[in-house]
Design a protein around this motif. Structure first.
Motif, PDB file in Angstrom:
ATOM      1  N   LYS A   1       2.313   2.008  -3.376  1.00 50.17           N
ATOM      2  CA  LYS A   1       1.315   2.629  -4.260  1.00 50.17           C
ATOM      3  C   LYS A   1       1.162   4.111  -3.916  1.00 50.17           C
ATOM      4  O   LYS A   1       0.954   4.958  -4.778  1.00 50.17           O
ATOM      5  N   MET A   2       1.237   4.398  -2.629  1.00 52.51           N
ATOM      6  CA  MET A   2       0.997   5.756  -2.157  1.00 52.51           C
ATOM      7  C   MET A   2       2.166   6.707  -2.419  1.00 52.51           C
ATOM      8  O   MET A   2       2.025   7.914  -2.283  1.00 52.51           O
TER       9      MET A   2
ATOM     10  N   CYS B   1      -6.661  12.436  -2.653  1.00 55.15           N
ATOM     11  CA  CYS B   1      -7.211  11.414  -1.752  1.00 55.15           C
ATOM     12  C   CYS B   1      -8.625  11.024  -2.185  1.00 55.15           C
ATOM     13  O   CYS B   1      -9.185  10.069  -1.651  1.00 55.15           O
TER      14      CYS B   1
ATOM     15  N   TYR C   1      -9.434   4.744  -1.315  1.00 57.95           N
ATOM     16  CA  TYR C   1      -8.191   5.191  -0.659  1.00 57.95           C
ATOM     17  C   TYR C   1      -7.544   4.037   0.106  1.00 57.95           C
ATOM     18  O   TYR C   1      -6.326   3.834   0.018  1.00 57.95           O
TER      19      TYR C   1
ATOM     20  N   LYS D   1      -7.695   1.029  -0.504  1.00 59.61           N
ATOM     21  CA  LYS D   1      -7.130   0.072  -1.465  1.00 59.61           C
ATOM     22  C   LYS D   1      -5.884   0.636  -2.149  1.00 59.61           C
ATOM     23  O   LYS D   1      -5.232  -0.065  -2.938  1.00 59.61           O
ATOM     24  N   GLY D   2      -5.584   1.899  -1.914  1.00 59.57           N
ATOM     25  CA  GLY D   2      -4.408   2.513  -2.544  1.00 59.57           C
ATOM     26  C   GLY D   2      -4.687   2.958  -3.963  1.00 59.57           C
ATOM     27  O   GLY D   2      -3.768   3.085  -4.772  1.00 59.57           O
ATOM     28  N   GLU D   3      -5.967   3.192  -4.272  1.00 51.18           N
ATOM     29  CA  GLU D   3      -6.304   3.655  -5.622  1.00 51.18           C
ATOM     30  C   GLU D   3      -6.243   5.174  -5.660  1.00 51.18           C
ATOM     31  O   GLU D   3      -6.997   5.844  -4.963  1.00 51.18           O
TER      32      GLU D   3
ATOM     33  N   TRP E   1       0.852  -1.207   0.000  1.00 41.31           N
ATOM     34  CA  TRP E   1       0.000   0.000   0.000  1.00 41.31           C
ATOM     35  C   TRP E   1       0.880   1.246   0.000  1.00 41.31           C
ATOM     36  O   TRP E   1       0.641   2.203  -0.729  1.00 41.31           O
ATOM     37  N   SER E   2       1.921   1.204   0.809  1.00 41.49           N
ATOM     38  CA  SER E   2       2.810   2.367   0.919  1.00 41.49           C
ATOM     39  C   SER E   2       3.499   2.656  -0.409  1.00 41.49           C
ATOM     40  O   SER E   2       3.666   3.817  -0.795  1.00 41.49           O
TER      41      SER E   2
ATOM     42  N   HIS F   1      -4.936   7.352   6.342  1.00 43.00           N
ATOM     43  CA  HIS F   1      -5.361   5.949   6.385  1.00 43.00           C
ATOM     44  C   HIS F   1      -5.964   5.649   7.751  1.00 43.00           C
ATOM     45  O   HIS F   1      -7.016   5.001   7.863  1.00 43.00           O
TER      46      HIS F   1
END
Lengths: 159, 212
Positions: free
Chosen positions: A12-13, B177, B206, B208-210, A9-10, B147
């Motif tokens: 991707k972020m 975001c 968010y 899900k990291g989309e 996740w990180s 998050h």
């Protein structure tokens, strides 16, 4: 739900966190400097500098050759200063011009974008003057006013 | 206190590094704020002044960021509220306070419903991206805190609805975001901080990291 965060996740972020820093609520306020305003400033003042040197020279009825000679600089350099807003003059040149035109060197450096202004908003004021004065063959009353305003600002003592 | 494992990006190393998300703002955070954050902010302000940038060029009423005594008292007030902090290598990298009770959603599609309101979110100054600041040491502090805010909203039964007032320079962050910008109101923060709100759909994306 879990508050733990996976490395996936990180990753991707990472694209997400690229340009700005988050912050919310008045307590989090930090100084906000507009990056566009910062990068414009030197170019703006340099434009005014070139215009001012042109007006100051003509107001004193000096040719480019004569002023270049008095300031002990190259003719091409003076032409570049007067005509090319992107031209970055060197310190020695501005120093020579300040001597030849009998103007305070530190503030002329600020106008030339070579030194950081120490106080006040005199640069903004003379920029507004520059915007109002049109460069034509002889010095007009407006140009004279611009010239006088810059000289006044240059010679004003810091408060 | 519970600590959850999260990951930040260590810019100097060019790699992910493990960090802890704490479900509180504790005395340790206030000490870090006072003795590490505050001097770093002062050094940054000095750099602005050295570069000819004064309070008039910054977008804030003086009292909000130069009055350290007032700000210190406000930061002390964070203790005992619902909050989260991110700690990496034993230093607080960011913190956030949540209001779980007093605010309601404003978006038409969810007006009046419960939400989590982020009334404070701040990142340590050495992680800032601002003109004249050094490059950030750690990245992802803000996304990790968001998050946590969204996850807390889900846990509270608020389906990921989160509201907050963004700093002007942070607006693009909340837009990406997936939050909706409802703009400023003259009666809130002198009309300077726009209000943002997430919907359950935006919150799910968010988590899900989309990215938007």
């Amino acid at each position: 739900m879990t508050y733990g965060i996976s490395a996936e996740w990180s990753k991707k972020m990472l694209a997400f966190d690229e340009h700005v820093t988050p912050g919310a609520g008045a307590l989090a306020t930090r100084p906000h400097v507009d990056p566009d305003a910062v990068s414009l400033r030197v170019e703006e003042t340099r434009l005014v500098f070139g215009h001012f040197i042109n007006v100051a020279r003509r107001q004193r009825r000096l040719t480019i050759e004569k002023l270049a000679d008095d300031a002990d600089i190259e003719v091409g350099e003076l032409l570049s200063i007067e005509q090319d807003p992107h031209y970055e003059p060197d310190l020695r040149t501005v120093w020579g011009l300040s001597n030849a035109l009998d103007l305070p060197q530190p503030k002329l450096m600020e106008l030339a974008g070579l030194a950081v202004p120490k106080e006040g908003h005199w640069l903004e004021e003379v920029t507004r003057y520059a915007a109002r004065s049109a460069p034509i063959k002889d010095v007009t009353p407006d140009e004279q006013a611009f010239h006088d305003a810059v000289v006044a600002a240059l010679t004003m003592k810091a408060t | 206190m519970t600590a959850y494992q999260v990951h930040l990006f260590d810019a100097a190393a060019g790699a992910m590094v493990e960090a802890d998300l704490h479900d509180e703002i504790a005395e340790k955070q206030l000490i870090d704020w006072q003795f590490q954050w505050r001097p770093a902010v002062q050094a940054y302000m000095k750099r602005l002044v050295d570069n000819g940038i004064g309070p008039a060029d910054t977008a804030w009423p003086q009292s909000w960021h130069w009055d350290w005594r007032g700000k210190m008292n406000e930061v002390r007030g964070l203790l005992g509220h619902t909050g989260y902090s991110v700690v990496c290598r034993d230093v607080t990298q960011g913190m956030m306070r949540l209001d779980l009770a007093s605010r309601r959603a404003r978006l038409d599609s969810q007006a009046g419903q419960d939400l989590v309101y982020v009334d404070y979110l701040e990142v340590a100054p050495w992680n800032w991206r601002e003109p004249y600041a050094d490059a950030p040491i750690y990245r992802l502090v803000g996304p990790v805190l968001m998050h946590a805010a969204i996850t807390r909203s889900v846990d509270e039964g608020f389906k990921g609805r989160v509201g907050l007032h963004s700093l002007p320079q942070a607006i693009p962050f909340y837009e990406r975001c997936g939050f909706t910008n409802l703009g400023t109101r003259p009666d809130e923060y002198e009309g300077k901080l726009p209000y943002f709100e997430s919907t359950p759909g935006a919150a799910e994306a968010y988590l899900k990291g989309e990215l938007k």
